[in-house]
Design an enzyme around this catalytic site. Sequence first.
Site, PDB file in Angstrom:
ATOM      1  CB  VAL A 100     -68.801 -64.858  -4.347  1.00 15.65           C
ATOM      2  CG1 VAL A 100     -69.973 -64.761  -3.370  1.00 15.65           C
ATOM      3  CG2 VAL A 100     -69.136 -64.126  -5.639  1.00 15.65           C
TER       4      VAL A 100
ATOM      5  NE  ARG B 111     -66.369 -57.005  -0.157  1.00 17.51           N
ATOM      6  CZ  ARG B 111     -67.078 -56.689   0.928  1.00 17.51           C
ATOM      7  NH1 ARG B 111     -67.294 -57.597   1.858  1.00 17.51           N
ATOM      8  NH2 ARG B 111     -67.576 -55.475   1.085  1.00 17.51           N
ATOM      9  CD  GLU B 112     -71.345 -62.367   0.628  1.00 17.90           C
ATOM     10  OE1 GLU B 112     -71.539 -62.137   1.841  1.00 17.90           O
ATOM     11  OE2 GLU B 112     -71.997 -61.800  -0.268  1.00 17.90           O
ATOM     12  CB  SER B 113     -67.235 -66.389   4.555  1.00 21.09           C
ATOM     13  OG  SER B 113     -66.600 -67.168   3.538  1.00 21.09           O
TER      14      SER B 113
ATOM     15  CE1 TYR C  94     -70.456 -59.171  -1.518  1.00 22.37           C
ATOM     16  CE2 TYR C  94     -71.403 -58.855  -3.694  1.00 22.37           C
ATOM     17  CZ  TYR C  94     -71.104 -59.682  -2.621  1.00 22.37           C
ATOM     18  OH  TYR C  94     -71.461 -61.015  -2.667  1.00 22.37           O
TER      19      TYR C  94
END
Length: 200
Positions: A59, A62-64, A173
Amino acid sequence: MKRIAWRKKQQRWLILIALLAVVMIVFDRCQSYREHSQDENILAAARKYGMDPSLVKAVVWRESRFNPHVRGKVGEIGLMQVGAAAANEWARSEGISYFEHTELFDPAKNTMAGTWYLRKGLRRYGNTDLPAAYALAEYNAGRNNVLRWVKGPALTNSAVFFKQMDFPRTRDYVKAILKRQPRYQKEFESKEKIETAKGR
């Protein structure tokens, strides 16, 4: 003369190839460092909330892309792109007074809040065949959208759930994180084996 010119040209190409190789090695090392820069925070949050660190790390990736200073389009911040509402909910559940959303630029706090929120989703969808898919969809698109997609067999069947998901970006995502997770699982397992061997 032609032979000398040809040798000089060959030398230039060899120097260029060597420089390119050095640049690629440095870039790879920087990427590797960045990708492991948050492992300590990820492991701490995963241990605290009884989560699989490989899912948390996927996560974060993928997020940052492991950058703790990232800001999202609708106010999400930090490693796990935690929004203000989720952050405040986490702070209340942990009994943290005088909490400011901007405190989640701190990577340790951010991974705690994001992992707590992700665990909440996993528990909610524990009766499905793939709780992570549902929890990740909720993490990305929100609970109201997931409730639209969990009609009929999609209530427990993730394949049907994916078909009913009308946000292609959310589908991508979720799939990207689930595809990345095994890579981090292997990394954490081999790290654990090394630490166990050292402990002996």
